[in-house]
Design a protein around this motif. Sequence first.
Motif, PDB file in Angstrom:
ATOM      1  N   THR A 109      -6.399  -0.522  -6.007  1.00 22.73           N
ATOM      2  CA  THR A 109      -7.494   0.335  -5.567  1.00 22.73           C
ATOM      3  C   THR A 109      -6.934   1.658  -5.073  1.00 22.73           C
ATOM      4  OG1 THR A 109      -8.810  -1.570  -4.876  1.00 22.73           O
ATOM      5  CG2 THR A 109      -9.466   0.577  -4.017  1.00 22.73           C
TER       6      THR A 109
ATOM      7  N   THR B 263     -13.088   7.418  -9.665  1.00 23.54           N
ATOM      8  CA  THR B 263     -11.797   6.763  -9.890  1.00 23.54           C
ATOM      9  C   THR B 263     -11.689   6.228 -11.314  1.00 23.54           C
ATOM     10  OG1 THR B 263     -12.653   4.650  -9.089  1.00 23.54           O
ATOM     11  CG2 THR B 263     -11.596   6.077  -7.473  1.00 23.54           C
TER      12      THR B 263
ATOM     13  N   SER C  91      -7.638   5.322  -3.259  1.00 27.54           N
ATOM     14  CA  SER C  91      -8.565   5.957  -2.330  1.00 27.54           C
ATOM     15  C   SER C  91      -7.947   7.255  -1.831  1.00 27.54           C
ATOM     16  CB  SER C  91      -8.899   5.029  -1.161  1.00 27.54           C
ATOM     17  OG  SER C  91      -7.725   4.687  -0.448  1.00 27.54           O
ATOM     18  N   ARG C  92      -8.770   8.034  -1.145  1.00 28.29           N
ATOM     19  CA  ARG C  92      -8.311   9.372  -0.789  1.00 28.29           C
ATOM     20  C   ARG C  92      -8.891   9.782   0.551  1.00 28.29           C
ATOM     21  NH1 ARG C  92      -9.114  14.467  -4.938  1.00 28.29           N
ATOM     22  NH2 ARG C  92      -8.762  16.140  -3.450  1.00 28.29           N
TER      23      ARG C  92
ATOM     24  N   GLY D 211     -14.445  11.767  -5.573  1.00 26.92           N
ATOM     25  CA  GLY D 211     -14.287  10.342  -5.346  1.00 26.92           C
ATOM     26  C   GLY D 211     -14.357   9.459  -6.576  1.00 26.92           C
TER      27      GLY D 211
ATOM     28  N   LYS E 177       0.852  -1.186   0.000  1.00 25.93           N
ATOM     29  CA  LYS E 177       0.000   0.000   0.000  1.00 25.93           C
ATOM     30  C   LYS E 177       0.886   1.234   0.000  1.00 25.93           C
ATOM     31  CE  LYS E 177      -3.998   2.135   2.256  1.00 25.93           C
ATOM     32  NZ  LYS E 177      -5.012   1.990   3.327  1.00 25.93           N
TER      33      LYS E 177
ATOM     34  N   GLN F  15      -3.701   0.865  -2.951  1.00 26.82           N
ATOM     35  CA  GLN F  15      -3.613  -0.503  -2.474  1.00 26.82           C
ATOM     36  C   GLN F  15      -3.355  -1.406  -3.664  1.00 26.82           C
ATOM     37  OE1 GLN F  15      -3.854  -1.882   0.768  1.00 26.82           O
ATOM     38  NE2 GLN F  15      -3.186  -3.716  -0.323  1.00 26.82           N
TER      39      GLN F  15
ATOM     40  N   TYR G 278      -4.034   7.096  -1.449  1.00 29.58           N
ATOM     41  CA  TYR G 278      -3.479   5.774  -1.217  1.00 29.58           C
ATOM     42  C   TYR G 278      -3.619   4.917  -2.483  1.00 29.58           C
ATOM     43  CZ  TYR G 278      -4.334   7.349   3.556  1.00 29.58           C
ATOM     44  OH  TYR G 278      -4.383   8.085   4.714  1.00 29.58           O
TER      45      TYR G 278
ATOM     46  N   ILE H 165      -7.953   9.682  -8.778  1.00 31.45           N
ATOM     47  CA  ILE H 165      -9.207   9.861  -8.066  1.00 31.45           C
ATOM     48  C   ILE H 165      -9.488  11.359  -7.990  1.00 31.45           C
ATOM     49  CG2 ILE H 165      -8.015   9.798  -5.821  1.00 31.45           C
ATOM     50  CD1 ILE H 165     -10.582   8.457  -4.699  1.00 31.45           C
TER      51      ILE H 165
END
Length: 120
Positions: free
Chosen positions: A68, A57, A70-71, A55, A19, A81, A79, A51
Motif C-alpha cells: 500500500t 494510486t 500513501s503520501r 491521491g 514500511k 507499506q 510511504y 501515487i
Amino acid sequence: QVQLVESGGGLVQPGGSLKLSCAASGSIFRIYYMGWYRQAPGKQREWVAHITSDGSTNYADSVKGRFTISRANANNTVYLQMNSLKPEDTAVYYCNARLQVVLHNARDYWGQGTQVTVSS
C-alpha cells in the motif's frame, strides 16, 4: 537542489511486513507524483507503485493486494507499506518523484535506494 531520502529497509522473514519512507526536500514548487521502483540482483529496475498529488494510486500486479502506497503532502513524504512479503520481493527499493523545482521544468528525481531482504 532536491533530495529524496529513503528509510525503512531491512531483513524480514517471509510473510512479514516492512514500511518504507521517502522524504523529498529542497526548493520544491510542485510534486506531480511520487512512487517506488525496485531492482533485484541481475534484473532490470521495475516499477512498483505510485501515487499522484490527488491521491490516485497504481500498483504493479506483482504487489497488488500486498503493498500500500500513501503520501503525506504536508511534508512531501511517501510511504510503502509492504505486507505478506515474499523472497522474490528482495531488491533495492528506490524512491522516485516527478517534481518541479522553483524556476525549473518538472523532471524525475531518484533516491539512493534502500535494501529489502526477505529471507528465513
